[in-house]
Design a protein around this motif. Sequence first.
Motif, short mmCIF file in Angstrom:
data_model
loop_
_atom_site.label_atom_id
_atom_site.label_comp_id
_atom_site.label_asym_id
_atom_site.label_seq_id
_atom_site.Cartn_x
_atom_site.Cartn_y
_atom_site.Cartn_z
N VAL A 1 0.84 -1.20 0.00
CA VAL A 1 0.00 0.00 0.00
C VAL A 1 0.87 1.25 0.00
O VAL A 1 0.60 2.22 -0.73
CB VAL A 1 -0.95 -0.01 1.21
N ALA A 2 1.93 1.25 0.81
CA ALA A 2 2.82 2.42 0.87
C ALA A 2 3.48 2.67 -0.47
O ALA A 2 3.61 3.83 -0.91
CB ALA A 2 3.87 2.21 1.96
N ILE A 3 3.90 1.62 -1.15
CA ILE A 3 4.55 1.77 -2.46
C ILE A 3 3.54 2.27 -3.49
O ILE A 3 3.84 3.15 -4.31
CB ILE A 3 5.18 0.44 -2.90
N ALA A 4 2.32 1.73 -3.44
CA ALA A 4 1.28 2.18 -4.36
C ALA A 4 0.98 3.67 -4.15
O ALA A 4 0.79 4.42 -5.12
CB ALA A 4 0.01 1.36 -4.18
N ASN A 5 0.93 4.10 -2.90
CA ASN A 5 0.67 5.51 -2.62
C ASN A 5 1.84 6.40 -3.05
O ASN A 5 1.63 7.54 -3.47
CB ASN A 5 0.36 5.70 -1.13
N ALA A 6 3.05 5.89 -2.96
CA ALA A 6 4.21 6.65 -3.43
C ALA A 6 4.15 6.83 -4.94
O ALA A 6 4.38 7.93 -5.46
CB ALA A 6 5.50 5.95 -3.02
N HIS A 7 3.81 5.75 -5.66
CA HIS A 7 3.67 5.84 -7.11
C HIS A 7 2.54 6.78 -7.50
O HIS A 7 2.61 7.48 -8.52
CB HIS A 7 3.41 4.46 -7.71
N ALA A 8 1.50 6.82 -6.68
CA ALA A 8 0.33 7.65 -6.98
C ALA A 8 0.59 9.14 -6.85
O ALA A 8 -0.26 9.96 -7.20
CB ALA A 8 -0.85 7.25 -6.08
N GLN A 9 1.78 9.51 -6.37
CA GLN A 9 2.13 10.93 -6.33
C GLN A 9 2.30 11.48 -7.76
O GLN A 9 2.20 12.68 -7.97
CB GLN A 9 3.43 11.12 -5.54
N SER B 1 -4.35 7.65 -1.77
CA SER B 1 -4.90 7.15 -3.03
C SER B 1 -5.25 5.67 -2.97
O SER B 1 -6.16 5.21 -3.66
CB SER B 1 -3.90 7.39 -4.17
N TYR B 2 -4.52 4.91 -2.13
CA TYR B 2 -4.76 3.46 -2.02
C TYR B 2 -4.90 3.07 -0.56
O TYR B 2 -4.34 3.72 0.33
CB TYR B 2 -3.59 2.67 -2.63
N ALA B 3 -5.64 1.98 -0.34
CA ALA B 3 -5.82 1.46 1.01
C ALA B 3 -5.97 -0.05 0.95
O ALA B 3 -6.46 -0.60 -0.03
CB ALA B 3 -7.06 2.08 1.67
N ALA B 4 -5.54 -0.71 2.03
CA ALA B 4 -5.81 -2.14 2.18
C ALA B 4 -7.26 -2.30 2.63
O ALA B 4 -7.75 -1.50 3.45
CB ALA B 4 -4.87 -2.75 3.21
N VAL B 5 -7.95 -3.29 2.09
CA VAL B 5 -9.35 -3.50 2.47
C VAL B 5 -9.59 -4.97 2.82
O VAL B 5 -8.87 -5.85 2.37
CB VAL B 5 -10.32 -3.09 1.33
N ASP B 6 -10.61 -5.18 3.65
CA ASP B 6 -11.06 -6.52 4.01
C ASP B 6 -12.51 -6.65 3.59
O ASP B 6 -13.39 -6.03 4.18
CB ASP B 6 -10.91 -6.74 5.52
N ALA B 7 -12.73 -7.43 2.54
CA ALA B 7 -14.07 -7.58 1.99
C ALA B 7 -14.74 -8.88 2.44
O ALA B 7 -15.60 -9.41 1.74
CB ALA B 7 -14.02 -7.52 0.47
N THR B 8 -14.35 -9.36 3.62
CA THR B 8 -14.98 -10.57 4.16
C THR B 8 -16.49 -10.38 4.26
O THR B 8 -16.96 -9.36 4.77
CB THR B 8 -14.40 -10.90 5.55
N GLY B 9 -17.24 -11.35 3.78
CA GLY B 9 -18.69 -11.28 3.84
C GLY B 9 -19.34 -10.55 2.68
O GLY B 9 -20.56 -10.48 2.62
N CYS B 10 -18.54 -10.02 1.75
CA CYS B 10 -19.09 -9.32 0.59
C CYS B 10 -19.13 -10.29 -0.59
O CYS B 10 -18.06 -10.70 -1.09
CB CYS B 10 -18.23 -8.12 0.23
N PRO B 11 -20.32 -10.68 -1.05
CA PRO B 11 -20.40 -11.67 -2.13
C PRO B 11 -19.63 -11.26 -3.38
O PRO B 11 -19.05 -12.11 -4.07
CB PRO B 11 -21.91 -11.76 -2.41
N GLY B 12 -19.60 -9.96 -3.68
CA GLY B 12 -18.92 -9.51 -4.88
C GLY B 12 -17.42 -9.75 -4.87
O GLY B 12 -16.78 -9.79 -5.92
N ALA B 13 -16.86 -9.92 -3.67
CA ALA B 13 -15.42 -10.17 -3.55
C ALA B 13 -15.07 -11.63 -3.79
O ALA B 13 -13.89 -11.98 -3.91
CB ALA B 13 -14.93 -9.74 -2.17
N ARG B 14 -16.08 -12.48 -3.83
CA ARG B 14 -15.91 -13.92 -4.02
C ARG B 14 -14.90 -14.48 -3.02
O ARG B 14 -15.02 -14.23 -1.82
CB ARG B 14 -15.56 -14.23 -5.47
N ASN B 15 -13.90 -15.22 -3.48
CA ASN B 15 -12.98 -15.87 -2.54
C ASN B 15 -11.80 -14.99 -2.15
O ASN B 15 -10.95 -15.42 -1.37
CB ASN B 15 -12.42 -17.16 -3.18
N TRP B 16 -11.76 -13.76 -2.67
CA TRP B 16 -10.58 -12.92 -2.45
C TRP B 16 -10.97 -11.73 -1.58
O TRP B 16 -11.37 -10.68 -2.08
CB TRP B 16 -10.01 -12.48 -3.80
N HIS B 17 -10.85 -11.89 -0.28
CA HIS B 17 -11.31 -10.87 0.66
C HIS B 17 -10.25 -9.82 0.96
O HIS B 17 -10.56 -8.66 1.20
CB HIS B 17 -11.77 -11.54 1.97
#
Length: 246
Positions: A126-134, A169-185
């Motif tokens: 996430v930190a690297i993604a935010n650095a690139h997003a500058q 610009s970027y964040a880590a997320v936990d999509a546990t319980g969200c059907p749209g995320a399927r097996n990748w939470h």
Amino acid sequence: MVSPSASKPIESGDRFVLFVHASTDEWVWASAVAIAAELRRDLALRPRSRLLLSGGTTPAPVYQALAKAPLDWPRVDVALVDERWLLPDDPDSNARLVRTHLLHHHAAAARFEAMTQSGRRIEEAVAIANAHAQQPTAVAVLGMGDDGHTASLFPGMADLDRVLASRQSYAAVDATGCPGARNWHRRISLTPAGLAAAHARVLLIQGASKRRVFEQALADGDVKRWPVLAALGGGEVPPLQVHWCA
């Protein structure tokens, strides 16, 4: 190949512009042309341009068409709107999809930034993604699920409030319980702040059900219920470009 006149918007405003295409082939061509036009415009203004891409099966043919665009690809940085917490060569990763469908023909000369890497913790990613997003983003290409999610912003996600309010610009997320995320939470996602920073945002959707979802989201107006609304323009943010075909 279709004529440019086939791509005139049928609905527009300060928040979004809707382009309706008569066939899948026209939709693919027009979407690729729209993305290429944004990149070409940005490349005329700065040394490098940044292109953010989503995963999923819907945009794959658009990426294949975009790869053939005669752009100055060595000056284009390609990155991701979001990523599942998978290694970049995993068949289910967005990085693998982009490499397979975009990074060939002319676009093989682009520089690609995968979010994940063996041995890298998610906080580091996430930190690297935010650095690139500058670096300024020319265009972010988005999709939308039947639940109204875009990127990895899912309705009902446990930490959705935090991600929607983030100034990063970027964040880590936990999509546990969200059907749209399927097996990748566990995922990394562009935030509304990251979306707003993109000079252009292009939403690619197909089918009557997806158009109904988008219209329901507009009518309801609740970004927590319909996270795709985070991609809309308004104020200093240019309108969202929506490309749709039946």
